[in-house]
Design an enzyme around this catalytic site. Structure first.
Site, mmCIF file in Angstrom:
data_model
loop_
_atom_site.group_PDB
_atom_site.id
_atom_site.type_symbol
_atom_site.label_atom_id
_atom_site.label_comp_id
_atom_site.label_asym_id
_atom_site.label_seq_id
_atom_site.Cartn_x
_atom_site.Cartn_y
_atom_site.Cartn_z
ATOM 1 N N ASP A 47 0.791 -1.245 0.000
ATOM 2 C CA ASP A 47 0.000 0.000 0.000
ATOM 3 C C ASP A 47 0.821 1.292 0.000
ATOM 4 O O ASP A 47 1.719 1.461 0.830
ATOM 5 C CB ASP A 47 -0.858 0.121 1.263
ATOM 6 C CG ASP A 47 -1.638 -1.112 1.593
ATOM 7 O OD1 ASP A 47 -1.523 -2.113 0.896
ATOM 8 O OD2 ASP A 47 -2.377 -1.044 2.584
ATOM 9 N N TRP A 71 5.129 -10.327 2.263
ATOM 10 C CA TRP A 71 4.548 -9.557 3.353
ATOM 11 C C TRP A 71 5.049 -10.087 4.677
ATOM 12 O O TRP A 71 5.220 -11.294 4.853
ATOM 13 C CB TRP A 71 3.019 -9.648 3.253
ATOM 14 C CG TRP A 71 2.302 -8.692 4.132
ATOM 15 C CD1 TRP A 71 2.085 -7.371 3.889
ATOM 16 C CD2 TRP A 71 1.709 -8.980 5.393
ATOM 17 N NE1 TRP A 71 1.378 -6.814 4.925
ATOM 18 C CE2 TRP A 71 1.142 -7.784 5.864
ATOM 19 C CE3 TRP A 71 1.596 -10.125 6.183
ATOM 20 C CZ2 TRP A 71 0.465 -7.691 7.074
ATOM 21 C CZ3 TRP A 71 0.931 -10.050 7.396
ATOM 22 C CH2 TRP A 71 0.373 -8.841 7.828
ATOM 23 N N TRP A 311 -3.326 -9.298 -3.294
ATOM 24 C CA TRP A 311 -2.959 -10.234 -2.247
ATOM 25 C C TRP A 311 -2.895 -11.664 -2.755
ATOM 26 O O TRP A 311 -2.117 -12.474 -2.273
ATOM 27 C CB TRP A 311 -3.954 -10.129 -1.078
ATOM 28 C CG TRP A 311 -3.730 -8.876 -0.308
ATOM 29 C CD1 TRP A 311 -4.575 -7.809 -0.205
ATOM 30 C CD2 TRP A 311 -2.568 -8.535 0.448
ATOM 31 N NE1 TRP A 311 -4.008 -6.828 0.567
ATOM 32 C CE2 TRP A 311 -2.778 -7.251 0.975
ATOM 33 C CE3 TRP A 311 -1.363 -9.184 0.726
ATOM 34 C CZ2 TRP A 311 -1.838 -6.604 1.776
ATOM 35 C CZ3 TRP A 311 -0.427 -8.538 1.513
ATOM 36 C CH2 TRP A 311 -0.662 -7.268 2.030
HETATM 37 C C1 FRU Z 1 -4.264 -3.268 2.645
HETATM 38 C C2 FRU Z 1 -3.827 -3.652 4.042
HETATM 39 C C3 FRU Z 1 -4.199 -2.593 5.050
HETATM 40 C C4 FRU Z 1 -3.170 -2.789 6.144
HETATM 41 C C5 FRU Z 1 -1.942 -3.140 5.341
HETATM 42 C C6 FRU Z 1 -0.993 -4.043 6.024
HETATM 43 O O1 FRU Z 1 -3.532 -3.849 1.634
HETATM 44 O O2 FRU Z 1 -4.358 -4.917 4.407
HETATM 45 O O3 FRU Z 1 -5.522 -2.658 5.537
HETATM 46 O O4 FRU Z 1 -2.972 -1.641 6.913
HETATM 47 O O5 FRU Z 1 -2.403 -3.739 4.143
HETATM 48 O O6 FRU Z 1 0.170 -4.211 5.297
#
Ligand code: FRU
Length: 499
Positions: A47, A71, A311
Site C-alpha cells: 500500500d 509480506w 494479495w
Molecule cells: C491493505 C492492508 C491494510 C493494512 C496493510 C498491512 O492492503 O491490508 O488494511 O494496513 O495492508 O500491510
C-alpha cells in the site's frame, strides 16, 4: 500535554537499511524491475501510505518488508519527488519496534502541522494464532522536523480501542487524515459486528486527541466484509469516498480480483458526520490495483497512486529479491457522477525517442516499424464501427509463444485484457465495459517491463496488470477484423523515474 517525541526506531531502521544495501544489486538486475513505476530498492512493497505535500516536495511512503520479498512485519519505506515524475529513495521512515506496533506499522497517512510532518498509522499486534481474529489495532503517530527522520510520539497509541456500537473490536486500521478549517478529520477502515465493510469518522482539534464522531458510511452485503484504506475528499462540488473492500463476490465480468478498490460519489456533511454515497464503482478494471491513496499536489490537483499488485497473485519477481510496484500518479476528475483518472500530464517529461504512424488499416496482424519495447508509452486512436473487433498485443516473443492481448470487442461492448500467454505465472482475463466515443477508441498504454496500465477514452476506464514476459519479449503487434483504422499511433521510449 507535552509533545516531546522520542526516537526509538533508529537501530531497527539502520539494520534494515544495511540489509537492503546487500540485496539491492540482485533486485536491480531483475528484467522485471520497472523503470518508471515505483518499487522498493529491494524486497516487499505494498500500500501507498502518507502521500502528501510537505515543504514543496511530494512524499510517498509505502508498506515495506525490508527483509523479504513477501509480506511480513511492516515498516514504512519512503520516496520523495518535487514534480511527481522524478523520485528519490529516502531512508525507511518507520520500523515496528514498539510494544504497540511490534507486528507491523500498518497503513496510514501524513499531514503537515506547525511546519512538522506527522505520520498517522496503525500499530498492529497479533494476540494469538488466528490472524483474522487475534489482533489488536491501535492508531499511532510519528513526527519529523526534516521530512526524513521520524520519531514516534510518547502519547502513542492515540486511539487505543474501537468505539462502542456495531463496530468490530479488532479490525480498525488505515487512518487517512485531513484538515478542514480548524478541525482535523480522520477516516478509518472498519467492519461491523455482522461483517459489513464500513468507514469510521473521527475528529480532533490538535491531531493528537481524537473523538469518535460516527460510522460515516456502511456497505451492503455486496460490498464485502471489511473496508480497508478509506479516503474521503472534496472534488469539485461533490465528495468522493474511496474504499478497498475485502470479500466482494464476482458479479458478471466484475470483481474477479480477491480484493478491489472503488469509489462512491456523494455528499459529506461534516456537522452530522454523514456521507450519503451513490453507487460503488471500480477505480480500475484490471488485475492489479489496490489500496490507493490520494493527495492534493502543489497545484491543488487530486492525485492518486495505487498498489499495483494484489494479495492473491503469485509474485515471481520475488525470485529476484523484490516484490510489488505502484501505479503511475493519476489525476482524478469528475464527469458527472463518474470519477475519471488520467495519467499525470507531467509524465510526458519522461518521454524520449518517438516513433509515429498514421492511417493504418487493422487487418489481420500489423507490425509497425520502430514499434516495440519494454518501457514505452503508446498513444493510440482507432476509428472503428461499433461492431469492430481489434486490438494490440505487447510483450510478444519472436516465436509467438508469449503475448499479452488487449482486444476491443464491439459486439460485447468491452475491452478485454488477456494474460493467458503472458509469460510466467500471471494468467486470466479481465473485462472493462467500453464504448467507442464519436466512432473512436482512444488508448494510452504504459508498458514498463512487468507493469502495464491502460487508460481508456480519457480516463473513463483504467486497466492495470502485472505480467512477466521473457527476456526478449518486447514485440508489439496490432490486429483487427479489417473494419478499423489506426488513425494515429505515437510511441515513446520512457526514461527512468529515479534521480
Ligand atoms: C491493505 C492492508 C491494510 C493494512 C496493510 C498491512 O492492503 O491490508 O488494511 O494496513 O495492508 O500491510
Amino acid at each position: 500535554m507535552s509533545y516531546e517525541p522520542t526516537d526509538f526506531s533508529s537501530d531497527s531502521i539502520a539494520r534494515a537499511e544495511a540489509y537492503l544495501e546487500q540485496v539491492k544489486p540482485a533486485a536491480e538486475e531483475s528484467r522485471w524491475k520497472p523503470k518508471y513505476h515505483l518499487s522498493a530498492p529491494a524486497n516487499w512493497l505494498s500500500d501507498p501510505n502518507g502521500f502528501c505535500l510537505y515543504q514543496g516536495e511530494h512524499h510517498l511512503f509505502y508498506q515495506h518488508h525490508p527483509y523479504a520479498p513477501k509480506w511480513g512485519d511492516m515498516f514504512w519505506g519512503h520516496v520523495k519527488s518535487r514534480d511527481l515524475v522524478h523520485w528519490r529513495h529516502l531512508p525507511i521512515a518507520l520500523a515496528p519496534d514498539e510494544d504497540y506496533d511490534k507486528d507491523g506499522c500498518f497503513s496510514g497517512s501524513a499531514i503537515e502541522k506547525d511546519g512538522k510532518l506527522y505520520l498517522l498509522y496503525t500499530g498492529n499486534v497479533w494476540t494469538g494464532s488466528d490472524w483474522t481474529r487475534d489482533l489488536l489495532q491501535v492508531q499511532c503517530a510519528a513526527v519529523s522536523e526534516d521530512g526524513t527522520t521520524f520519531a514516534k510520539l510518547p502519547q502513542n497509541p492515540l486511539i487505543k480501542a474501537a468505539p462502542a456500537g456495531d463496530i468490530h473490536p479488532c479490525h480498525l486500521r488505515d487512518p487517512k487524515v485531513w484538515r478542514q478549517g480548524e478541525t482535523y478529520y480522520m477516516v478509518l477502515g472498519s467492519r461491523s459486528r455482522s461483517d459489513r465493510g464500513q468507514a469510521l469518522l473521527y475528529r480532533s482539534a490538535n491531531l493528537l486527541d481524537w473523538e469518535f464522531v460516527s460510522v460515516l458510511a456502511q456497505g451492503d452485503e455486496r460490498l464485502g466484509f471489511m473496508w480497508e484504506c478509506p479516503d474521503l475528499f472534496a472534488l469539485e462540488d461533490k465528495h468522493v469516498l474511496i474504499v478497498s473492500p475485502e470479500g466482494m463476490k464476482p458479479e458478471g465480468d466484475l470483481y474477479h480480483n480477491k480484493s478491489q478498490s472503488g469509489y462512491m460519489v456523494g455528499h459529506f456533511d461534516e456537522v452530522r458526520g454523514v456521507f450519503e454515497p451513490g453507487d460503488f464503482h471500480l477505480l480500475d478494471y484490471g488485475f492489479n490495483f489496490y489500496a490507493p491513496q490520494t493527495t492534493l499536489d502543489d497545484q491543488g490537483r487530486r492525485v492518486m497512486i495505487g498498489w499495483m499488485s494484489s494479495w492473491d497473485e503469485e509474485k515471481p519477481e520475488g525470485a529476484h529479491q523484490w516484490a510489488g510496484t505502484m501505479t503511475i500518479p493519476r489525476l482524478l476528475m469528475l464527469k458527472g457522477e463518474k470519477l475519471c483518472s488520467t495519467p499525470l500530464p507531467e509524465l510526458e517529461n519522461l518521454r524520449r525517442k518517438h516513433v509515429g504512424h498514421t492511417d493504418i488499416a487493422l487487418e489481420n496482424e500489423v507490425v509497425l516499424t520502430g514499434v516495440y519495447g519494454s518501457s514505452v508509452e503508446l498513444e493510440i486512436a482507432v476509428r472503428a464501427g461499433a461492431d469492430s473487433v481489434f486490438g494490440l498485443k505487447f510483450g510478444c516473443s519472436r516465436d509467438g509463444a508469449e503475448e499479452t492481448v488487449l482486444t476491443f470487442n464491439g459486439p460485447e461492448g468491452n475491452l478485454v485484457l488477456d494474460r493467458t500467454r503472458s509469460g510466467e505465472v500471471a494468467r486470466g482475463i479481465r473485462k472493462a465495459p467500453v464504448k467507442l466515443q464519436d466512432g473512436r477508441l482512444i488508448l494510452r498504454v504504459f508498458i514498463d517491463r512487468s507493469c502495464v496500465e491502460i487508460f481508456v477514452n480519457f480516463g473513463e476506464q483504467v486497466m492495470s496488470a502485472r505480467f512477466y514476459p521473457g527476456e526478449a519479449s518486447d514485440g508489439i503487434v496490432f490486429f483487427g477484423d479489417g473494419s478499423a483504422v489506426l488513425e494515429k499511433l505515437d510511441k515513446w521510449e520512457i526514461d527512468s523515474c529515479w534521480l
